[in-house]
Design a protein around this motif. Sequence first.
Motif, mmCIF file in Angstrom:
data_model
loop_
_atom_site.group_PDB
_atom_site.id
_atom_site.type_symbol
_atom_site.label_atom_id
_atom_site.label_comp_id
_atom_site.label_asym_id
_atom_site.label_seq_id
_atom_site.Cartn_x
_atom_site.Cartn_y
_atom_site.Cartn_z
ATOM 1 N N LEU A 19 1.009 -1.144 -0.049
ATOM 2 C CA LEU A 19 -0.065 -0.051 0.060
ATOM 3 C C LEU A 19 0.906 1.044 0.006
ATOM 4 N N ALA A 20 2.103 0.962 0.665
ATOM 5 C CA ALA A 20 2.862 2.404 0.705
ATOM 6 C C ALA A 20 3.390 2.596 -0.722
ATOM 7 N N PHE A 21 3.699 1.558 -1.563
ATOM 8 C CA PHE A 21 4.219 1.901 -2.836
ATOM 9 C C PHE A 21 2.890 2.272 -3.738
ATOM 10 N N TYR A 22 1.961 1.183 -4.055
ATOM 11 C CA TYR A 22 0.877 1.466 -4.899
ATOM 12 C C TYR A 22 0.010 2.822 -4.597
ATOM 13 N N HIS A 23 -0.236 3.030 -3.092
ATOM 14 C CA HIS A 23 -1.083 4.153 -3.010
ATOM 15 C C HIS A 23 -0.089 5.393 -2.631
ATOM 16 N N GLY A 27 0.204 6.664 -6.158
ATOM 17 C CA GLY A 27 -0.936 7.473 -5.856
ATOM 18 C C GLY A 27 -2.315 6.754 -6.265
ATOM 19 N N LEU A 28 -2.235 5.411 -6.303
ATOM 20 C CA LEU A 28 -3.642 4.731 -6.777
ATOM 21 C C LEU A 28 -4.347 5.010 -5.441
ATOM 22 N N GLY A 45 -7.403 1.481 -7.307
ATOM 23 C CA GLY A 45 -7.691 2.137 -8.285
ATOM 24 C C GLY A 45 -8.684 3.285 -8.515
ATOM 25 N N PRO A 46 -8.484 3.965 -9.634
ATOM 26 C CA PRO A 46 -9.498 5.219 -9.638
ATOM 27 C C PRO A 46 -11.126 4.504 -9.712
ATOM 28 N N ALA A 47 -12.133 5.380 -9.502
ATOM 29 C CA ALA A 47 -13.414 4.847 -9.891
ATOM 30 C C ALA A 47 -13.732 4.297 -11.442
ATOM 31 N N ASN A 48 -14.468 3.653 -11.691
ATOM 32 C CA ASN A 48 -14.791 3.072 -12.994
ATOM 33 C C ASN A 48 -13.598 2.738 -13.959
ATOM 34 N N GLN A 49 -12.506 2.153 -13.306
ATOM 35 C CA GLN A 49 -11.401 1.899 -14.018
ATOM 36 C C GLN A 49 -11.082 0.329 -13.353
ATOM 37 N N PRO A 50 -10.379 -0.618 -13.901
ATOM 38 C CA PRO A 50 -10.152 -1.821 -13.360
ATOM 39 C C PRO A 50 -9.317 -1.586 -12.166
ATOM 40 N N LYS A 51 -9.181 -2.533 -11.181
ATOM 41 C CA LYS A 51 -8.580 -2.317 -9.850
ATOM 42 C C LYS A 51 -7.276 -3.334 -10.058
ATOM 43 N N ILE A 52 -6.467 -3.056 -8.833
ATOM 44 C CA ILE A 52 -5.690 -4.066 -8.765
ATOM 45 C C ILE A 52 -5.888 -4.564 -7.085
ATOM 46 N N GLU A 53 -6.007 -5.870 -7.291
ATOM 47 C CA GLU A 53 -6.423 -6.359 -5.667
ATOM 48 C C GLU A 53 -4.965 -7.023 -5.280
ATOM 49 N N LEU A 54 -4.572 -6.528 -3.988
ATOM 50 C CA LEU A 54 -3.637 -6.854 -3.439
ATOM 51 C C LEU A 54 -3.952 -7.988 -2.036
ATOM 52 N N ILE A 55 -3.557 -9.275 -2.277
ATOM 53 C CA ILE A 55 -3.781 -9.914 -1.371
ATOM 54 C C ILE A 55 -2.630 -10.414 -0.339
ATOM 55 N N GLU A 56 -2.483 -10.237 0.912
ATOM 56 C CA GLU A 56 -1.579 -10.635 1.621
ATOM 57 C C GLU A 56 -1.381 -12.026 2.069
ATOM 58 N N GLU A 73 -0.446 3.864 -17.641
ATOM 59 C CA GLU A 73 0.061 5.326 -18.632
ATOM 60 C C GLU A 73 0.332 6.508 -17.990
ATOM 61 N N VAL A 74 1.353 7.375 -18.268
ATOM 62 C CA VAL A 74 1.655 8.667 -17.667
ATOM 63 C C VAL A 74 1.606 9.720 -18.876
ATOM 64 N N GLU A 75 1.429 10.941 -18.505
ATOM 65 C CA GLU A 75 1.597 12.001 -19.344
ATOM 66 C C GLU A 75 3.117 12.382 -19.835
ATOM 67 N N SER A 76 3.820 12.298 -18.807
ATOM 68 C CA SER A 76 5.256 12.711 -19.324
ATOM 69 C C SER A 76 6.191 11.412 -18.645
ATOM 70 N N LEU A 77 6.906 10.672 -19.387
ATOM 71 C CA LEU A 77 8.030 9.748 -18.857
ATOM 72 C C LEU A 77 9.140 10.523 -18.015
ATOM 73 N N GLU A 78 9.414 11.335 -18.581
ATOM 74 C CA GLU A 78 10.831 12.110 -17.729
ATOM 75 C C GLU A 78 10.198 12.642 -16.502
ATOM 76 N N ARG A 79 9.016 13.295 -16.330
ATOM 77 C CA ARG A 79 8.614 13.665 -15.121
ATOM 78 C C ARG A 79 8.174 12.496 -14.171
ATOM 79 N N ALA A 80 7.762 11.449 -14.729
ATOM 80 C CA ALA A 80 7.466 10.245 -13.813
ATOM 81 C C ALA A 80 8.695 9.773 -13.193
#
Length: 121
Positions: A19-23, A27-28, A45-56, A73-80
Amino acid sequence: MNLMLNWITLRIRDLEASLAFYHGILGLPIERRFESRGKRIAMLGPANQPKIELIEGSEITVRPNNGISVGFEVESLERAMEELQSKGIPVARGPIEPNPHLRFFYILDPDGFEVQLAQHR
């Protein structure tokens, strides 16, 4: 048949680290957290989009080095890349440009799964 992707499951060792990584870093949004059959689970995941399910859990059935990656997907690879490096997340592979319309790179999540960040032009 009309199918729509709902979620992708990753079996992870430590829910809080993931969660520290993905959220925290990527920023998910956390849609929900719950327990089922003694396992801690989070849906991200954002509303109305597929989710990532993390099972410990201890039984990691899909190994990180089997070719599975999660892509965003990101807007700018360099900024990311700059933002992730400022947060201490190194680029594991890339950037790669397989054609003039696509560039991407990979980072690793806490369990070693590849996370691909891509920019389409």
